[in-house]
Structure formats: structure tokens, C-alpha cells
Scaffold this motif. Structure first.
Motif, PDB file in Angstrom:
ATOM      1  N   LEU A 154     -12.904 -14.500  42.291  1.00 28.15           N
ATOM      2  CA  LEU A 154     -13.039 -15.900  42.677  1.00 28.15           C
ATOM      3  C   LEU A 154     -13.868 -16.062  43.949  1.00 28.15           C
ATOM      4  CD1 LEU A 154      -9.568 -17.532  41.990  1.00 28.15           C
ATOM      5  CD2 LEU A 154     -11.784 -18.300  41.157  1.00 28.15           C
ATOM      6  N   VAL A 155     -13.709 -15.132  44.892  1.00 25.03           N
ATOM      7  CA  VAL A 155     -14.505 -15.188  46.125  1.00 25.03           C
ATOM      8  C   VAL A 155     -15.991 -15.070  45.793  1.00 25.03           C
ATOM      9  CG1 VAL A 155     -15.017 -14.034  48.309  1.00 25.03           C
ATOM     10  CG2 VAL A 155     -12.657 -14.299  47.573  1.00 25.03           C
ATOM     11  N   SER A 156     -16.329 -14.111  44.935  1.00 22.32           N
ATOM     12  CA  SER A 156     -17.733 -13.945  44.558  1.00 22.32           C
ATOM     13  C   SER A 156     -18.240 -15.176  43.816  1.00 22.32           C
ATOM     14  CB  SER A 156     -17.913 -12.694  43.686  1.00 22.32           C
ATOM     15  OG  SER A 156     -17.266 -12.848  42.433  1.00 22.32           O
ATOM     16  N   LEU A 157     -17.353 -15.816  43.035  1.00 25.78           N
ATOM     17  CA  LEU A 157     -17.741 -17.022  42.322  1.00 25.78           C
ATOM     18  C   LEU A 157     -17.941 -18.185  43.294  1.00 25.78           C
ATOM     19  CD1 LEU A 157     -18.181 -18.369  39.561  1.00 25.78           C
ATOM     20  CD2 LEU A 157     -15.726 -18.860  39.492  1.00 25.78           C
ATOM     21  N   ALA A 158     -17.042 -18.302  44.271  1.00 27.82           N
ATOM     22  CA  ALA A 158     -17.157 -19.375  45.262  1.00 27.82           C
ATOM     23  C   ALA A 158     -18.429 -19.230  46.094  1.00 27.82           C
ATOM     24  CB  ALA A 158     -15.929 -19.376  46.176  1.00 27.82           C
ATOM     25  N   LEU A 159     -18.858 -17.979  46.342  1.00 23.04           N
ATOM     26  CA  LEU A 159     -20.074 -17.714  47.106  1.00 23.04           C
ATOM     27  C   LEU A 159     -21.306 -17.598  46.213  1.00 23.04           C
ATOM     28  CD1 LEU A 159     -18.651 -15.029  49.578  1.00 23.04           C
ATOM     29  CD2 LEU A 159     -19.086 -17.439  50.047  1.00 23.04           C
ATOM     30  N   ASN A 160     -21.084 -17.672  44.893  1.00 26.46           N
ATOM     31  CA  ASN A 160     -22.168 -17.488  43.920  1.00 26.46           C
ATOM     32  C   ASN A 160     -22.903 -16.172  44.184  1.00 26.46           C
ATOM     33  OD1 ASN A 160     -23.754 -18.180  41.723  1.00 26.46           O
ATOM     34  ND2 ASN A 160     -25.244 -19.296  42.957  1.00 26.46           N
ATOM     35  N   HIS A 161     -22.119 -15.109  44.359  1.00 23.96           N
ATOM     36  CA  HIS A 161     -22.671 -13.839  44.827  1.00 23.96           C
ATOM     37  C   HIS A 161     -22.337 -12.712  43.847  1.00 23.96           C
ATOM     38  CE1 HIS A 161     -24.411 -11.506  48.194  1.00 23.96           C
ATOM     39  NE2 HIS A 161     -23.630 -10.547  47.753  1.00 23.96           N
ATOM     40  N   ASN A 162     -23.288 -12.350  42.987  1.00 22.96           N
ATOM     41  CA  ASN A 162     -23.150 -11.206  42.070  1.00 22.96           C
ATOM     42  C   ASN A 162     -21.810 -11.192  41.339  1.00 22.96           C
ATOM     43  OD1 ASN A 162     -25.712 -10.212  42.694  1.00 22.96           O
ATOM     44  ND2 ASN A 162     -24.944  -8.983  44.393  1.00 22.96           N
TER      45      ASN A 162
END
Length: 391
Positions: free
Chosen positions: A344-352
């Protein structure tokens, strides 16, 4: 005397509340009522898209603490809450990575396996150190320090007559620390990257269009079917994995029908918000269900937690040398625990998102598939090495 009887009757009613389906729904509704305002308040401080997880943690802890005080009994965390959270989050993540190129990740499979083995082997060493320092039984210590599900590791400890509460305590401290610390660190590391900023209140918060609602209902129905299949196949994290498969394949399946070929459905942000809140509530409930903890026990529990997080950073550092990924991606992949939360963190940051999702899925599958072998190893070491405690 009448007042005492009245208070006792009220206490018994409150105690029985969590034992019924209606009671569990009332408690969950109360937790959501607290979680959403806290999430909105935290979102105003630019904490990011995972503010709703933090709100859930605060809410779950407060509501079950209030329940424990009013009923004079310890409430058990509702395990279904995390499953539903994983379902909703898995669906959102699946739709988010559906258009990504997952084929390139096969070449990095050995890296994902290396990180998994590194964290598990580190957990064994940390467990041994923890058992010596805290005078805890070796099997208990290793179950507590090996990254895995809180419920799974605790239930295994109970099955073997070990101290399940210690296992749950160390596991929940680790997950809580990771969930709080990593998102904040990730936001700091990504602060200069304009592409990583995602609106906390996107335009697709929710839609009342009839076709949209029908597609949403269809996606949820297919998700339950997928989860049933993954449960039958004994696939780990069935709710998350089953929902992920539906999210990835849903639009592809729609495009097979000529009348729906131009549709590109995505679930509303409200689904992600509720899913995150549920994940947070599941963590907070573990804290709320705990009576007052001994300070010495907490201090001892913090030692393996710090060491486990340190092992995750070491694994991330090694991964940066072995892959073209940046430090933030490696850190999210190697974070020891809270798989759904880290995705979810990567999704929230739109990061890989694809890389982080693949890394945690490989770890979940590897840990659960090899768990019987690790248990044999743990029990062998428990018999081979001198124990410091009974539990």
C-alpha cells in the motif's frame, strides 16, 4: 445492593457483546467511526495515502481498550477484519498493477528468494539471541522473531505448549513499528520526486453510476469465488492473493465481450480507504486486547524487533547492489512484515508497485510453503541447544 446487581448485569451484557455476530458488527462499526475521522485528520498533515491505516490502529486500540475496561474482560481480536482488509486492498492493488509489465520480474526471482531466506535465517539468529537475553524458551523465541503472520506464529506456539502471548507481542510490536516507521521514511525519501505524490482525495472517491456499481458488484463476486479457489488450493494469504488475481485479470476478461471492450474499470478510492482502515484496526485490536504489559517484557521484546528491522535494512542494502532498483524500492521489498501495508505504501507513492508486490508475494508463498520445514528445524534446535525457560 440494587446498583451493584445492575452494574453486574450491564457488565455481563457488555462481556457477551463480542460473542455474537451482531456484537462484533457493532464493535467494528464503532472502530470505523473512530478510524475515518482520525485518518482524515492525519491526511491533512500530508502523511500520505496510508493515513487510514494509522487511523485504524488508533481506533482498534481505543475501542477494544474501552471494551476491556467496561466489560472487565479481555476481548479477542477479530481475525475476519484483517481478511476483509486484505481482500479490499488486494483488489485495489490488482487493478493498479494490471497494466504493468510483470514479465520482467521473473528475472529477479532469485533476488526475492534471497531476501526471504536472508530474513528467515536472520530471524533464527535473532531468536537465539532473544532467548538468551530474555530467558525465553528457544522455540518460543524463534517463532516470535521469524517474519510471518501474527496469528499463524501464535497458534503454532499454542499448539506446542509454548508462550503464545510472547510470540504475539513480539510479532505485533514488529508489525506496528514497520507500519508506522517505513511509510514515514518512504515519504521522506520520496519527497523530491514529483511523480510519487498521489492525491489523498482522488476524483474517483465513489460513483453512483449504475453500470459502475454493477461492475463493482461483479468484481467483488468474482473475488469471493477466487478466494474460495485459493483456499481450496491452500495458497497462503488467500484473501489477498485471490483478490489480487481478480484485480489483475478483471478488465482483460471484460474486454473479451464486444459491448464491454472499451471499459477500463477501477474500484473507487473508498474501497482502498476501508481496506486500509480494516488492516489498521486488525493491528490496533491486538494492542487494545492486551492488559497492562510488564515494562521488562516490552523492553526485551523491543530488542529482537530492532534487530529484525536492522536485518531488513541490510537485505535492502544488498539488494541495491544486486539490482537496478533504487533504495526506496529495495527497502519496501525487504521490510520484514506487514506485506499488504508495504504494498500500500508503494501504491500511495506510485513507486514500483509491481516490484514491491512481487517481492512480498514471493515471500508469503515461500514462508508458508516451507513452514513445516522451518518448524522441524526450530524443534531440532530447541532440543539440541540448552533452553533458558519453560515457555
Amino acid at each position: 445492593m440494587l446498583n451493584k446487581n445492575l452494574i453486574s448485569a450491564q457488565t455481563e451484557k457488555i462481556s457477551a457483546l463480542q460473542q455474537t455476530i451482531l456484537g462484533k458488527l457493532i464493535i467494528l462499526f464503532a472502530e470505523l467511526l473512530f478510524a475515518l475521522p482520525v485518518g482524515f485528520a492525519l491526511a491533512r498533515f500530508r502523511i500520505g495515502g496510508v493515513a487510514w491505516i494509522f487511523g485504524g490502529i488508533v481506533s482498534g486500540a481505543l475501542v477494544l481498550t474501552a471494551y476491556r475496561i467496561l466489560s472487565k474482560e479481555t476481548a479477542e481480536p477479530n481475525k475476519t477484519v484483517r481478511k476483509i482488509g486484505q481482500l479490499l486492498v488486494g483488489l485495489v492493488v490488482g487493478f493498479s498493477i494490471a497494466h504493468g509489465d510483470m514479465s520482467a520480474l521473473y528475472s529477479q526471482l532469485h533476488i526475492f528468494i534471497f531476501i526471504t531466506l536472508f530474513l528467515m535465517l536472520s530471524g533464527i539468529g535473532i531468536g537465539y539471541i532473544y532467548s538468551r537475553i530474555s530467558q525465553t524458551n528457544l522455540l518460543t523465541a524463534m517463532l516470535a522473531t521469524t517474519p510471518g503472520g501474527i496469528g499463524i506464529m501464535s497458534s503454532i506456539a499454542a499448539d506446542y505448549g509454548k508462550n503464545a502471548s510472547v510470540v504475539a507481542l513480539v510479532q505485533i510490536i514488529r508489525v506496528t513499528t514497520i507500519v508506522f516507521f517505513i511509510p514515514i521514511l518512504a515519504r521522506i525519501l520520496a519527497v523530491n520526486d514529483a511523480n510519487t505524490i498521489v492525491s489523498i482525495f482522488p476524483a474517483n472517491f465513489f460513483s453512483t453510476d449504475l453500470l459502475y456499481l454493477a461492475l463493482l458488484a461483479l468484481s467483488l463476486a468474482l473475488t469471493f469465488v477466487s478466494i474460495s479457489i485459493t483456499n481450496i488450493l491452500k495458497i497462503p494469504a488467500a484473501f489477498f492473493f485471490g483478490a489480487l488475481v481478480v484485480g489483475i485479470s478483471f478488465n482483460y476478461l471484460l474486454n473479451l465481450f464486444p459491448l464491454l471492450a472499451d471499459l477500463d474499470f477501477k474500484p473507487p478510492f473508498l474501497i482502498s480507504l476501508i481496506g486500509q482502515a480494516f488492516l489498521g484496526i486488525s493491528i490496533g485490536e491486538y494492542w487494545g486486547s492486551k492488559p497492562s504489559l510488564d515494562k521488562k517484557t516490552i523492553v526485551y521484546a523491543l530488542i529482537p524487533v530492532v534487530m529484525t528491522i536492522g536485518a531488513g535494512f541490510v537485505a535492502a542494502a544488498i539488494a541495491t547492489f544486486l539490482t537496478p532498483w533504487d533504495w526506496l524500492t529495495c527497502m519496501l521489498v525487504a521490510a520484514p512484515g506487514g506485506s499488504a501495508e508495504m504494498i500500500l505504501v508503494s501504491l500511495a507513492l506510485n513507486h514500483n508497485v509491481e516490484i514491491v508486490t512481487a517481492g512480498h508475494l514471493v515471500r508469503l508463498i515461500a514462508i508458508h510453503a516451507s513452514l513445516p520445514l522451518w518448524l522441524l528445524l526450530f524443534r531440532y534446535l530447541d532440543r539440541l541447544l540448552p533452553n533458558s525457560g519453560d515457555n
